[in-house]
Write a protein that holds these residues in place. Sequence first.
Motif, PDB file in Angstrom:
ATOM      1  N   GLU A  42      16.632  13.924 -18.530  1.00  0.00           N
ATOM      2  CA  GLU A  42      15.797  12.827 -18.182  1.00  0.00           C
ATOM      3  C   GLU A  42      14.329  13.118 -18.812  1.00  0.00           C
ATOM      4  O   GLU A  42      14.029  14.276 -18.853  1.00  0.00           O
ATOM      5  CB  GLU A  42      15.564  12.637 -16.632  1.00  0.00           C
ATOM      6  CG  GLU A  42      14.549  11.382 -16.373  1.00  0.00           C
ATOM      7  CD  GLU A  42      14.451  11.194 -14.929  1.00  0.00           C
ATOM      8  OE1 GLU A  42      13.726  10.277 -14.786  1.00  0.00           O
ATOM      9  OE2 GLU A  42      15.065  12.099 -14.188  1.00  0.00           O
ATOM     10  N   GLN A  43      13.756  12.085 -19.482  1.00  0.00           N
ATOM     11  CA  GLN A  43      12.646  11.926 -20.041  1.00  0.00           C
ATOM     12  C   GLN A  43      11.499  10.964 -19.508  1.00  0.00           C
ATOM     13  O   GLN A  43      12.058   9.977 -19.288  1.00  0.00           O
ATOM     14  CB  GLN A  43      12.710  11.553 -21.708  1.00  0.00           C
ATOM     15  CG  GLN A  43      13.640  12.657 -22.446  1.00  0.00           C
ATOM     16  CD  GLN A  43      13.084  14.001 -22.727  1.00  0.00           C
ATOM     17  OE1 GLN A  43      11.922  14.049 -23.170  1.00  0.00           O
ATOM     18  NE2 GLN A  43      13.686  14.780 -22.050  1.00  0.00           N
ATOM     19  N   ARG A  44      10.423  11.456 -19.470  1.00  0.00           N
ATOM     20  CA  ARG A  44       9.289  10.417 -18.695  1.00  0.00           C
ATOM     21  C   ARG A  44       8.062  10.665 -19.934  1.00  0.00           C
ATOM     22  O   ARG A  44       7.679  11.702 -20.200  1.00  0.00           O
ATOM     23  CB  ARG A  44       8.677  10.984 -17.506  1.00  0.00           C
ATOM     24  CG  ARG A  44       9.792  10.614 -16.409  1.00  0.00           C
ATOM     25  CD  ARG A  44       9.364  11.083 -15.095  1.00  0.00           C
ATOM     26  NE  ARG A  44      10.373  10.872 -14.263  1.00  0.00           N
ATOM     27  CZ  ARG A  44      10.723   9.886 -13.363  1.00  0.00           C
ATOM     28  NH1 ARG A  44      10.240   8.769 -13.769  1.00  0.00           N
ATOM     29  NH2 ARG A  44      11.621   9.907 -12.455  1.00  0.00           N
ATOM     30  N   HIS A  45       7.745   9.421 -20.230  1.00  0.00           N
ATOM     31  CA  HIS A  45       6.642   9.431 -21.223  1.00  0.00           C
ATOM     32  C   HIS A  45       5.645   8.024 -21.073  1.00  0.00           C
ATOM     33  O   HIS A  45       6.291   7.106 -20.756  1.00  0.00           O
ATOM     34  CB  HIS A  45       7.173   9.350 -22.657  1.00  0.00           C
ATOM     35  CG  HIS A  45       7.832  10.689 -22.953  1.00  0.00           C
ATOM     36  ND1 HIS A  45       7.229  11.840 -23.235  1.00  0.00           N
ATOM     37  CD2 HIS A  45       9.369  10.792 -23.153  1.00  0.00           C
ATOM     38  CE1 HIS A  45       8.277  12.764 -23.603  1.00  0.00           C
ATOM     39  NE2 HIS A  45       9.259  12.311 -23.502  1.00  0.00           N
ATOM     40  N   GLY A  46       4.539   8.191 -21.604  1.00  0.00           N
ATOM     41  CA  GLY A  46       3.631   7.125 -21.580  1.00  0.00           C
ATOM     42  C   GLY A  46       3.590   6.493 -23.017  1.00  0.00           C
ATOM     43  O   GLY A  46       3.202   7.534 -23.813  1.00  0.00           O
TER      44      GLY A  46
ATOM     45  N   PHE B 213      14.070   7.669 -19.448  1.00  0.00           N
ATOM     46  CA  PHE B 213      15.180   7.396 -19.958  1.00  0.00           C
ATOM     47  C   PHE B 213      15.870   8.718 -20.161  1.00  0.00           C
ATOM     48  O   PHE B 213      15.346   9.769 -19.752  1.00  0.00           O
ATOM     49  CB  PHE B 213      15.170   6.844 -21.187  1.00  0.00           C
ATOM     50  CG  PHE B 213      14.467   7.403 -22.117  1.00  0.00           C
ATOM     51  CD1 PHE B 213      14.878   8.499 -22.961  1.00  0.00           C
ATOM     52  CD2 PHE B 213      12.870   7.260 -22.443  1.00  0.00           C
ATOM     53  CE1 PHE B 213      14.174   9.150 -24.109  1.00  0.00           C
ATOM     54  CE2 PHE B 213      12.235   7.981 -23.132  1.00  0.00           C
ATOM     55  CZ  PHE B 213      12.723   8.895 -24.161  1.00  0.00           C
ATOM     56  N   ASP B 214      17.360   8.626 -20.117  1.00  0.00           N
ATOM     57  CA  ASP B 214      18.103  10.012 -20.264  1.00  0.00           C
ATOM     58  C   ASP B 214      18.446  10.073 -21.681  1.00  0.00           C
ATOM     59  O   ASP B 214      18.715   9.274 -22.574  1.00  0.00           O
ATOM     60  CB  ASP B 214      19.312   9.496 -19.476  1.00  0.00           C
ATOM     61  CG  ASP B 214      20.401  10.693 -19.675  1.00  0.00           C
ATOM     62  OD1 ASP B 214      19.899  11.749 -18.991  1.00  0.00           O
ATOM     63  OD2 ASP B 214      21.643  10.506 -20.153  1.00  0.00           O
ATOM     64  N   CYS B 215      18.236  11.485 -21.939  1.00  0.00           N
ATOM     65  CA  CYS B 215      18.433  11.916 -23.267  1.00  0.00           C
ATOM     66  C   CYS B 215      19.631  12.748 -23.327  1.00  0.00           C
ATOM     67  O   CYS B 215      19.609  13.621 -22.546  1.00  0.00           O
ATOM     68  CB  CYS B 215      17.149  12.629 -23.910  1.00  0.00           C
ATOM     69  SG  CYS B 215      17.326  13.367 -25.424  1.00  0.00           S
ATOM     70  N   LEU B 216      20.378  12.432 -24.101  1.00  0.00           N
ATOM     71  CA  LEU B 216      21.908  13.405 -24.143  1.00  0.00           C
ATOM     72  C   LEU B 216      21.485  14.878 -24.395  1.00  0.00           C
ATOM     73  O   LEU B 216      22.012  15.713 -23.546  1.00  0.00           O
ATOM     74  CB  LEU B 216      22.894  12.844 -24.922  1.00  0.00           C
ATOM     75  CG  LEU B 216      24.222  13.411 -24.891  1.00  0.00           C
ATOM     76  CD1 LEU B 216      24.796  13.084 -23.599  1.00  0.00           C
ATOM     77  CD2 LEU B 216      25.126  13.038 -25.945  1.00  0.00           C
TER      78      LEU B 216
END
Length: 151
Positions: free
Chosen positions: A43-47, A36-39
């Motif tokens: 871009e963030q990628r997590h499990g 998801f995009d964090c302002l």
Amino acid sequence: MGASARVRLHGHLDHPAELTVEDLRALPAHRLEVSFDCLAEGEQRHGYEGPALWDVLRAAGPRIDFTGRKQRLRFLLSVSGADGHRAVVSWAEIDPDFAGCRILLATSMDGAPLDADGPQLVVPDDRCGARYVSGVTAVWLGPLAEPAEVR
């Protein structure tokens, strides 16, 4: 929030409760890989891993008439975080008869437990991370009131 982080489930429920992350782990867990995009941070990628919000609320006995469908559409969930952040989710988003989104109250992020901080709301279909509420302290369920008439 400390080691005793709790989530208050309240509103139109037969069994309001205060749950710890450990309590949430007793429910069926799901694992999601999201981006998801964090302002602020891009871009963030997590499990994430944890129970579906649907399962958490069904265990608390939502006072919703399940014999039909249309009456369910007026119910909303307000999810609050320790930092004051709040997001709204409609019941139809999590209800399998409608969108059936697997929205989580995550108990771990990237393999790290969230016991001390509290669970995180994970909305996997959102491109923006604004509804990813960290340190969830409360989930309220209730119907939308009739809008005031505009004159």
